[in-house]
Design an enzyme around this catalytic site. Structure first.
Site, mmCIF file in Angstrom:
data_model
loop_
_atom_site.group_PDB
_atom_site.id
_atom_site.type_symbol
_atom_site.label_atom_id
_atom_site.label_comp_id
_atom_site.label_asym_id
_atom_site.label_seq_id
_atom_site.Cartn_x
_atom_site.Cartn_y
_atom_site.Cartn_z
ATOM 1 N N ASN A 155 -3.549 -4.771 -4.481
ATOM 2 C CA ASN A 155 -3.583 -3.425 -3.917
ATOM 3 C C ASN A 155 -2.246 -3.058 -3.321
ATOM 4 O O ASN A 155 -1.427 -3.928 -2.988
ATOM 5 C CB ASN A 155 -4.671 -3.305 -2.835
ATOM 6 C CG ASN A 155 -4.292 -4.008 -1.551
ATOM 7 O OD1 ASN A 155 -4.347 -5.232 -1.463
ATOM 8 N ND2 ASN A 155 -3.907 -3.242 -0.539
ATOM 9 N N CYS A 156 -2.008 -1.752 -3.222
ATOM 10 C CA CYS A 156 -0.861 -1.256 -2.473
ATOM 11 C C CYS A 156 -1.426 -0.473 -1.290
ATOM 12 O O CYS A 156 -2.508 -0.780 -0.796
ATOM 13 C CB CYS A 156 0.053 -0.414 -3.362
ATOM 14 S SG CYS A 156 -0.733 1.052 -4.056
ATOM 15 N N PHE A 157 -0.731 0.558 -0.848
ATOM 16 C CA PHE A 157 -1.141 1.281 0.356
ATOM 17 C C PHE A 157 -2.423 2.068 0.146
ATOM 18 O O PHE A 157 -3.254 2.181 1.040
ATOM 19 C CB PHE A 157 0.003 2.218 0.767
ATOM 20 C CG PHE A 157 -0.139 2.759 2.159
ATOM 21 C CD1 PHE A 157 -0.613 1.977 3.195
ATOM 22 C CD2 PHE A 157 0.233 4.068 2.438
ATOM 23 C CE1 PHE A 157 -0.727 2.476 4.479
ATOM 24 C CE2 PHE A 157 0.126 4.576 3.718
ATOM 25 C CZ PHE A 157 -0.356 3.772 4.729
#
Length: 527
Positions: A467-469
């Site tokens: 995942n990212c932000f």
């Protein structure tokens, strides 16, 4: 080949989040320190006129500014951790060792070849001091290069084991052994190559400065246009943390990049006006104002019977954009249904930055209204021109509203709430919204995990979860099994992007909780 390159770029973009997202925290602490040492504020808030509070504020801002002059190390470690597939802590530790080896190897090579300039002549020489060691000034790019190299070797050999007496040299120790000669050779090569790279970066920076408002428009528009690919971070990061975003000497220390310069200037009470380079960090105008106008336009143009559902979608998305600067829930609500609106949005973002530049506004606002006030108000109106930022924002709100409303009605675009059947509106509706908001994020996300995994084609179809932000990023074996409608209708996803074997599911700020629960559900060890 194109798909493989895209996969690598998306992985790199995701890995950049580890170092990049820690830097705003440093900025907020610097802002707090600036508030506590602000003489003007002390006139209105007498409790600030205290030696203990002043000293504490000075300690906060002075300590955190040191992060800005060591971004090479921070990015080397952060990117190594972000790109490591496993044993992330060991990858970060290896990166520290390799960074120290590199700067000393480069220093020794420059010394032997008599290329080191005198210590009192560093300014303008292309050289600098990193952790007390004089080397070529590679800025944040040094950390990025070393982070990529370390993570590549780490991922390839971190599980390599030997037998017998050589057993102790397996795993991360073998990675370190391999990296020693690679790092020394890399230091020698870059000692000869980087001066030409510096010339190229300088030429690009000069081009951008000469194009002035056109360059600003292009920067702002591209930063939004690349949102669907997840590569928009690659646009703004060099401007915020490298010489592309400007170079300034503050308090005897040279800083590169708009974000670094701004934070350093915050801690310097003697500055009369902020550097113009901070315009590259003014990306939040459309986040706080423009998209709010877009939301209102989509609501007003929605069908009467769908307005309640559209409220449930747009209100939380708008607040998320205004408060935290997370725009994807809004952008993905019209990106696929009406791509022309996304192109217009990107252009208006660039134009908004141009207007800020024309009015000489120095305020920044990358992460929502809270950060905006924390960063800009303590510095005063004369330094930042923050009231004009807000005034331009109100104007941009109106421009977005009228343009979006006109385009939607003129071309009969199927934005949320204007679909042919109520069931289609459901694609953008977070099911059982009112019931879900009563539960905690942990409990709420856990209940959708089995549905999420099933909608992705089942356990065996999921090869990797990250995942990212705001996005759940996955590698999927067979993307034809992915059910986008279920992901949107039943798990609350704002959008789904499928490119090759890469699948990105947009969840906003709750994505880290969802990723954790997916890992637990699939039995993936969490490091």
């Amino acid at each position: 080949m194109k798909e493989k390159l895209m996969n690598k770029l998306q992985a790199f973009s995701k890995g950049m989040f580890v170092p990049v997202l820690i830097l705003p925290i440093a900025g907020i602490i610097i802002a707090l320190g600036n508030i506590l040492t602000n003489a003007r504020l002390a006139e209105y808030l007498p409790f600030l006129n205290n030696k203990v509070i002043f000293g504490f504020g000075k300690l906060l801002s002075g300590s955190l500014v040191s992060i800005l002059v060591n971004l090479g190390l921070i990015f080397a470690v952060g990117l190594s951790i972000g790109l490591a597939n496993k044993k992330k802590a060991e990858a970060g530790f290896t990166a520290v060792l390799i960074f120290l080896i590199f700067i000393n190897a480069m220093n020794n090579y420059l010394s032997v070849t008599e290329k080191l300039v005198p210590a009192d002549a560093l300014r303008g020489s292309g050289q600098t001091t990193v952790l007390g060691v004089q080397i070529l000034d590679m800025g944040v790019f040094l950390g990025i290069i070393l982070g990529i190299v370390v993570s590549y070797i780490h991922n390839k050999y971190c599980e390599k084991e030997f037998k017998g007496a050589f057993q102790i040299y397996g795993g991360s120790r073998f990675v370190f052994i391999l990296l020693i000669p690679i790092t020394v050779i890399l230091a020698v090569l870059l000692s000869n190559i980087w001066p030409f790279v510096q010339q190229g970066i300088s030429a690009l920076g000069t081009f951008i400065q000469k194009t002035n408002n056109f360059g600003i428009f292009l920067y702002g528009a591209l930063e939004r246009l690349l949102i669907p690919t997840g590569l928009h971070h690659l646009v703004y990061t060099p401007f915020l943390y490298s010489s592309l975003g400007g170079v300034a000497e503050i308090g005897g220390q040279v800083y590169e990049g708009a974000r670094n310069i701004y934070f350093a200037e915050m801690a310097d009470p003697n500055l009369v006006q902020l550097s113009k380079s901070v315009i590259w960090d003014a990306r939040g105008l459309s986040k706080m104002f423009g998209l709010l106008g877009a939301c209102l336009a989509m609501y007003h143009t929605s069908k009467k019977e769908n307005k309640t559902k559209i409220k449930a979608l747009l209100i939380p998305a708008a607040f998320t954009s205004i408060l935290a600067g997370v725009t994807e829930p809004i952008e993905f609500s019209f990106m696929f249904a009406a791509p022309i609106l996304f192109v217009i949005h990107s252009g208006l973002t660039g134009l908004g930055m141009v207007v800020l530049n024309l009015f000489d506004v120095r305020a920044i606002g990358p992460n929502g209204i809270i950060d905006f006030f924390l960063y800009n108000v303590p510095l005063g109106i004369s330094k930042t021109g923050w009231p004009m930022f807000l005034l331009i924002g109100v104007f941009q709100f109106a421009v977005y509203y009228f343009i979006f409303r006109f385009i939607i009605t003129k071309f009969k675009l199927k934005t949320p709430g204007r679909e042919d059947t109520p069931e289609e509106t459901r694609l953008y509706y977070k099911s059982d919204y009112k019931e879900k908001v009563k539960a905690s994020d942990e409990k709420k996300s856990a209940t959708i995990i089995p549905i999420l995994v099933e909608a992705l084609g089942g356990r065996d179809n999921i090869l990797k979860v990250d995942n990212c932000f705001t996005r759940l990023r996955l590698i999927i074996k067979d993307t034809s099994l992915v059910k986008e409608d279920r992901l949107k209708n039943e798990t609350g996803a704002s959008g789904v992007i499928i490119k090759g074997e890469n699948v990105q599911v947009i969840y906003g700020l709750k994505v880290s909780t969802i990723k954790k629960n997916v890992d637990e559900y699939l039995g993936i060890a969490i490091e």
